[in-house]
Write a protein that holds these residues in place. Structure first.
Motif, mmCIF file in Angstrom:
data_model
loop_
_atom_site.group_PDB
_atom_site.id
_atom_site.type_symbol
_atom_site.label_atom_id
_atom_site.label_comp_id
_atom_site.label_asym_id
_atom_site.label_seq_id
_atom_site.Cartn_x
_atom_site.Cartn_y
_atom_site.Cartn_z
ATOM 1 N N THR A 283 0.825 -1.213 0.000
ATOM 2 C CA THR A 283 0.000 0.000 0.000
ATOM 3 C C THR A 283 0.863 1.269 0.000
ATOM 4 N N LYS A 287 -0.146 5.248 -0.386
ATOM 5 C CA LYS A 287 -0.142 6.106 0.803
ATOM 6 C C LYS A 287 0.965 7.154 0.797
ATOM 7 N N ASN A 288 2.118 6.828 0.248
ATOM 8 C CA ASN A 288 3.270 7.739 0.379
ATOM 9 C C ASN A 288 3.899 8.190 -0.942
#
Ligand SMILES: [Zn+2]
Length: 317
Positions: A283, A287-288
């Motif tokens: 993920t 997310k980043n």
């Protein structure tokens, strides 16, 4: 319309949607099954770990996940199929053999290239073992700074199986080396490079290395995000943002090379090593990395090209 093999049946390129091109549900180094002192493999618990991971990705908008586990490092396509069925994510598995130092090489080292190629073709057209599950792509791999005789043979087997079946090729490279030489081998076998992803190309941030390959028409896998332990994310990002800035979004795929479950004892990590894989989760890009790319001015359109359009073109052409 070309059909694409998934572990739960066939699909079409249009139905791939948002795709992670290089993640693993399970890996086991050859010999793991001989370690009678290792904790017993709990299939049901492992399946839950894998399925939960896929569900989290599904909730982030993911549709498809390519698990390019070579046949010789713990590939278990029934496990993958069960996780696919339970999560609603489409999963594509591969045929093919890993690099010499970490693969299970003794048997195929003694077999000629066309026999190896025939094995790959059979796994794509007839299915893997007695499972009836068919491979959707072909994996091959090279070592750091060299291509051994065995690896050369496996690359040629992959090329020939691709020419017979149309299944695309996904490679492994070590630390951003030998990608160009991989392409030379494929070209010498008559492969059009738009059918090839040179995996782990983000293991180096040498833009000359990247553009040399991109100019030849292949895809590059920026597919080890989160593996700071091997090459820092900020250097992967710097190269990626630079290449996107000069218009190469149609030839780059994003992924993490994450592993949900290990067979045997898995990785032995020191606390410092743990810190170097803190973000090694499938993920992490959502997310980043995507937010970091947006901050750098990369458009959502380019992200869409890399995560939706490129997988479609790679599998359909
Ligand atoms: Zn991998």
């Amino acid at each position: 319309m070309k059909t694409i093999n998934t572990v739960t049946g066939t699909t079409t390129a249009e139905k791939l949607g948002m795709t992670l091109m290089h993640e693993h549900l399970m890996v086991g180094w050859g010999g793991w099954e001989l370690d009678c002192t290792a904790p017993r493999f709990e299939r049901k618990a492992a399946l839950k770990v894998a399925t939960d991971r896929l569900k989290e990705l599904r909730d982030l908008g993911l549709n498809t996940f390519l698990d390019p586990c070579p046949m010789d490092i713990g590939r278990d396509v029934e496990f993958i199929a069960e996780a696919a069925g339970a999560s609603g994510i489409q999963l594509i598995c591969t045929t093919g053999l890993y690099k010499e130092d970490l693969g299970n090489t003794a048997y195929f080292k003694q077999r000629p290239v066309d026999e190896i190629s025939a094995v790959y073709v059979k796994e794509i057209t007839a299915g893997i073992g007695r499972t009836g599950i068919k491979a959707g792509a072909i994996k091959c791999a090279t070592s750091k700074g060299k291509i051994t005789e065995y690896e050369d043979k496996c690359l040629r087997a992959a090329a020939r199986a691709h020419l017979k079946t149309g299944a695309p090729i996904m490679t492994h490279t070590d630390d951003g080396t030998m990608g160009r030489e991989q392409l030379d081998i494929f070209v010498s076998e008559g492969v059009e490079l738009k059918h090839v992803i040179v995996g782990h190309s983000c293991g180096a941030s040498d833009l000359r290395y990247h553009t040399d390959m991109l100019d030849r028409g292949c895809y590059l896998g920026f597919d080890r995000f989160g593996l700071d332990i091997l090459h820092p994310d900020r250097l992967r990002l710097a190269a990626l943002i630079g290449l996107l800035g000069i218009g190469f979004e149609r030839q780059i795929g994003l992924s993490h090379d994450s592993v949900a479950c290990w067979l045997g004892r898995g990785l032995d990590l020191t606390p410092e090593m743990e810190a170097g894989i803190r973000n090694w989760q499938p993920t992490h890009i959502f997310k980043n990395i995507l937010p970091a790319m947006r901050t750098a001015g990369v458009s959502d359109e380019k992200v869409q090209t890399m995560m939706v359009e490129n997988p479609r073109r790679y599998f359909e052409s």
